[in-house]
Design a protein around this motif. Structure first.
Motif, PDB file in Angstrom:
ATOM      1  N   GLU A  36       0.831  -1.205   0.000  1.00 25.18           N
ATOM      2  CA  GLU A  36       0.000   0.000   0.000  1.00 25.18           C
ATOM      3  C   GLU A  36       0.871   1.262   0.000  1.00 25.18           C
ATOM      4  O   GLU A  36       0.596   2.220  -0.729  1.00 25.18           O
ATOM      5  CB  GLU A  36      -0.930   0.009   1.215  1.00 25.18           C
ATOM      6  CG  GLU A  36      -1.770   1.269   1.313  1.00 25.18           C
ATOM      7  CD  GLU A  36      -2.549   1.399   2.616  1.00 25.18           C
ATOM      8  OE1 GLU A  36      -3.578   2.088   2.590  1.00 25.18           O
ATOM      9  OE2 GLU A  36      -2.117   0.849   3.654  1.00 25.18           O
ATOM     10  N   GLN A  37       1.925   1.262   0.800  1.00 23.42           N
ATOM     11  CA  GLN A  37       2.824   2.410   0.847  1.00 23.42           C
ATOM     12  C   GLN A  37       3.548   2.595  -0.490  1.00 23.42           C
ATOM     13  O   GLN A  37       3.672   3.714  -0.989  1.00 23.42           O
ATOM     14  CB  GLN A  37       3.833   2.264   1.986  1.00 23.42           C
ATOM     15  CG  GLN A  37       3.212   2.415   3.356  1.00 23.42           C
ATOM     16  CD  GLN A  37       4.166   2.031   4.467  1.00 23.42           C
ATOM     17  OE1 GLN A  37       4.879   1.023   4.381  1.00 23.42           O
ATOM     18  NE2 GLN A  37       4.180   2.838   5.528  1.00 23.42           N
ATOM     19  N   ALA A  40       1.192   4.097  -3.029  1.00 17.91           N
ATOM     20  CA  ALA A  40       0.922   5.516  -2.764  1.00 17.91           C
ATOM     21  C   ALA A  40       2.127   6.378  -3.155  1.00 17.91           C
ATOM     22  O   ALA A  40       1.976   7.476  -3.701  1.00 17.91           O
ATOM     23  CB  ALA A  40       0.575   5.723  -1.293  1.00 17.91           C
ATOM     24  N   ARG A 143      -0.507  10.810  -0.363  1.00 22.48           N
ATOM     25  CA  ARG A 143      -1.814  10.306  -0.797  1.00 22.48           C
ATOM     26  C   ARG A 143      -2.563   9.631   0.357  1.00 22.48           C
ATOM     27  O   ARG A 143      -3.202   8.603   0.181  1.00 22.48           O
ATOM     28  CB  ARG A 143      -1.664   9.363  -1.984  1.00 22.48           C
ATOM     29  CG  ARG A 143      -1.136  10.035  -3.231  1.00 22.48           C
ATOM     30  CD  ARG A 143      -0.969   9.075  -4.409  1.00 22.48           C
ATOM     31  NE  ARG A 143      -0.393   9.763  -5.528  1.00 22.48           N
ATOM     32  CZ  ARG A 143       0.912   9.994  -5.693  1.00 22.48           C
ATOM     33  NH1 ARG A 143       1.773   9.583  -4.814  1.00 22.48           N
ATOM     34  NH2 ARG A 143       1.347  10.647  -6.762  1.00 22.48           N
ATOM     35  N   VAL A 145      -1.358   8.094   2.965  1.00 21.52           N
ATOM     36  CA  VAL A 145      -0.693   6.925   3.548  1.00 21.52           C
ATOM     37  C   VAL A 145       0.567   7.400   4.281  1.00 21.52           C
ATOM     38  O   VAL A 145       1.364   8.163   3.732  1.00 21.52           O
ATOM     39  CB  VAL A 145      -0.324   5.895   2.450  1.00 21.52           C
ATOM     40  CG1 VAL A 145       0.407   4.699   3.046  1.00 21.52           C
ATOM     41  CG2 VAL A 145      -1.572   5.451   1.692  1.00 21.52           C
TER      42      VAL A 145
END
Length: 158
Positions: A36-37, A40, A143, A145
Protein backbone atom coordinates in the motif's frame (compact mmCIF):
# COMPACT_ATOMS: atom_id res chain seq x y z
CA UNK A 1 32.66 -9.09 -20.80
CA UNK A 2 30.06 -6.71 -19.34
CA UNK A 3 30.00 -3.13 -20.47
CA UNK A 4 31.12 -0.84 -17.65
CA UNK A 5 28.78 1.54 -15.88
CA UNK A 6 28.90 5.07 -17.25
CA UNK A 7 28.15 8.04 -14.99
CA UNK A 8 26.94 11.14 -16.81
CA UNK A 9 24.78 14.24 -16.49
CA UNK A 10 21.14 13.82 -17.32
CA UNK A 11 19.34 15.59 -20.13
CA UNK A 12 15.64 16.36 -20.60
CA UNK A 13 15.34 13.40 -23.00
CA UNK A 14 16.23 11.09 -20.09
CA UNK A 15 13.30 12.19 -17.92
CA UNK A 16 10.77 9.48 -18.91
CA UNK A 17 13.44 6.82 -18.33
CA UNK A 18 14.19 8.27 -14.90
CA UNK A 19 10.51 7.90 -14.02
CA UNK A 20 10.76 4.25 -15.04
CA UNK A 21 13.87 3.73 -12.87
CA UNK A 22 12.11 5.29 -9.87
CA UNK A 23 9.00 3.15 -10.39
CA UNK A 24 11.07 -0.02 -10.78
CA UNK A 25 13.13 0.71 -7.66
CA UNK A 26 10.11 1.41 -5.45
CA UNK A 27 7.65 -1.14 -6.80
CA UNK A 28 9.92 -4.08 -7.71
CA UNK A 29 12.92 -3.83 -5.41
CA UNK A 30 13.35 -5.06 -1.86
CA UNK A 31 11.41 -2.84 0.49
CA UNK A 32 10.66 -2.16 4.13
CA UNK A 33 7.40 -0.51 3.04
CA UNK A 34 4.07 -2.25 2.52
CA UNK A 35 2.51 -2.72 -0.92
CA UNK A 36 0.00 0.00 0.00
CA UNK A 37 2.82 2.41 0.85
CA UNK A 38 4.72 1.59 -2.35
CA UNK A 39 1.59 2.16 -4.46
CA UNK A 40 0.92 5.52 -2.76
CA UNK A 41 4.55 6.61 -3.15
CA UNK A 42 4.90 5.79 -6.85
CA UNK A 43 1.57 4.71 -8.34
CA UNK A 44 2.98 4.85 -11.88
CA UNK A 45 6.17 6.00 -13.58
CA UNK A 46 6.54 9.76 -13.41
CA UNK A 47 6.48 11.61 -16.71
CA UNK A 48 5.11 14.71 -18.36
CA UNK A 49 5.48 18.46 -17.88
CA UNK A 50 5.41 18.47 -14.04
CA UNK A 51 8.16 15.81 -13.91
CA UNK A 52 10.20 17.65 -16.54
CA UNK A 53 9.89 20.92 -14.61
CA UNK A 54 10.92 19.29 -11.34
CA UNK A 55 14.04 17.75 -12.87
CA UNK A 56 14.93 20.85 -14.93
CA UNK A 57 15.81 22.74 -11.75
CA UNK A 58 18.24 20.07 -10.53
CA UNK A 59 21.60 18.57 -11.35
CA UNK A 60 20.74 15.05 -12.54
CA UNK A 61 23.42 12.37 -12.48
CA UNK A 62 22.70 9.10 -14.28
CA UNK A 63 24.26 5.65 -14.19
CA UNK A 64 23.82 3.65 -17.36
CA UNK A 65 25.13 0.46 -18.87
CA UNK A 66 25.09 -0.06 -22.62
CA UNK A 67 22.53 2.74 -22.98
CA UNK A 68 20.18 1.36 -20.28
CA UNK A 69 19.47 3.61 -17.30
CA UNK A 70 20.25 1.71 -14.09
CA UNK A 71 20.07 4.51 -11.52
CA UNK A 72 20.03 8.24 -10.90
CA UNK A 73 20.56 10.83 -8.20
CA UNK A 74 19.75 14.54 -8.19
CA UNK A 75 21.03 17.62 -6.43
CA UNK A 76 18.59 20.46 -5.90
CA UNK A 77 20.65 23.60 -5.40
CA UNK A 78 22.26 24.37 -3.26
CA UNK A 79 22.67 21.23 -1.11
CA UNK A 80 19.61 18.92 -1.16
CA UNK A 81 19.76 15.38 -2.53
CA UNK A 82 16.23 15.06 -3.87
CA UNK A 83 16.12 11.75 -5.76
CA UNK A 84 18.26 8.62 -5.38
CA UNK A 85 16.99 5.47 -7.11
CA UNK A 86 18.73 2.33 -8.32
CA UNK A 87 17.03 -0.44 -10.30
CA UNK A 88 16.67 -3.59 -8.17
CA UNK A 89 19.13 -5.67 -10.21
CA UNK A 90 21.79 -3.01 -9.71
CA UNK A 91 21.45 -2.44 -5.97
CA UNK A 92 24.49 -3.46 -3.95
CA UNK A 93 26.86 -3.14 -6.92
CA UNK A 94 28.43 0.26 -6.23
CA UNK A 95 26.02 2.31 -8.36
CA UNK A 96 24.76 4.35 -5.39
CA UNK A 97 28.34 5.19 -4.36
CA UNK A 98 29.31 6.21 -7.90
CA UNK A 99 26.26 8.46 -8.23
CA UNK A 100 26.78 9.97 -4.80
CA UNK A 101 30.45 10.67 -5.51
CA UNK A 102 29.39 12.70 -8.56
CA UNK A 103 26.74 14.58 -6.55
CA UNK A 104 29.20 15.34 -3.77
CA UNK A 105 31.77 16.54 -6.30
CA UNK A 106 29.18 18.92 -7.77
CA UNK A 107 28.23 20.24 -4.31
CA UNK A 108 31.87 20.84 -3.44
CA UNK A 109 32.46 22.53 -6.82
CA UNK A 110 29.72 25.04 -5.99
CA UNK A 111 31.13 25.70 -2.51
CA UNK A 112 28.59 23.82 -0.40
CA UNK A 113 29.55 22.88 3.15
CA UNK A 114 26.94 20.16 3.63
CA UNK A 115 24.49 17.85 1.89
CA UNK A 116 21.10 16.87 3.29
CA UNK A 117 18.42 14.39 2.31
CA UNK A 118 15.12 12.88 3.39
CA UNK A 119 16.02 9.18 3.16
CA UNK A 120 13.55 6.34 2.94
CA UNK A 121 13.90 3.28 5.14
CA UNK A 122 15.66 1.60 2.21
CA UNK A 123 18.02 4.49 1.42
CA UNK A 124 19.00 5.35 4.99
CA UNK A 125 21.72 2.66 5.27
CA UNK A 126 23.23 3.67 1.91
CA UNK A 127 23.37 7.32 2.91
CA UNK A 128 24.82 6.36 6.31
CA UNK A 129 27.58 4.47 4.47
CA UNK A 130 28.37 7.75 2.64
CA UNK A 131 28.87 9.56 5.95
CA UNK A 132 25.38 10.97 6.59
CA UNK A 133 23.96 11.08 10.10
CA UNK A 134 20.28 11.03 11.02
CA UNK A 135 19.21 14.44 12.27
CA UNK A 136 15.58 13.49 12.81
CA UNK A 137 13.29 10.51 12.24
CA UNK A 138 10.17 11.66 10.41
CA UNK A 139 6.72 10.48 9.46
CA UNK A 140 5.13 11.93 6.34
CA UNK A 141 1.92 11.26 4.44
CA UNK A 142 1.65 10.70 0.69
CA UNK A 143 -1.81 10.31 -0.80
CA UNK A 144 -3.15 9.72 2.72
CA UNK A 145 -0.69 6.93 3.55
CA UNK A 146 1.88 7.37 6.35
CA UNK A 147 5.60 6.70 5.77
CA UNK A 148 8.60 6.68 8.06
CA UNK A 149 11.79 8.27 6.77
CA UNK A 150 14.88 10.07 8.07
CA UNK A 151 16.21 13.60 7.72
CA UNK A 152 19.96 13.12 7.28
CA UNK A 153 22.94 15.41 6.82
CA UNK A 154 26.59 15.14 5.83
CA UNK A 155 29.21 17.79 6.42
CA UNK A 156 31.45 18.63 3.47
CA UNK A 157 33.85 20.69 5.58
CA UNK A 158 37.47 19.54 5.49
Amino acid sequence: MDTPIRIRRGEAADNPGLGEVMHDAVRNGPSRYTAEQQAAWVPEPRKGPDWDTRLAGQTVIIAEQAGTLVGFMTLEAPDYVDFAYIRPDWQGKGVFRALHDAIEQEARRTGQTRLHVHASLMAQPAFAAMGYAVTEPEEVSIRGVAFKRFAMEKSLRP
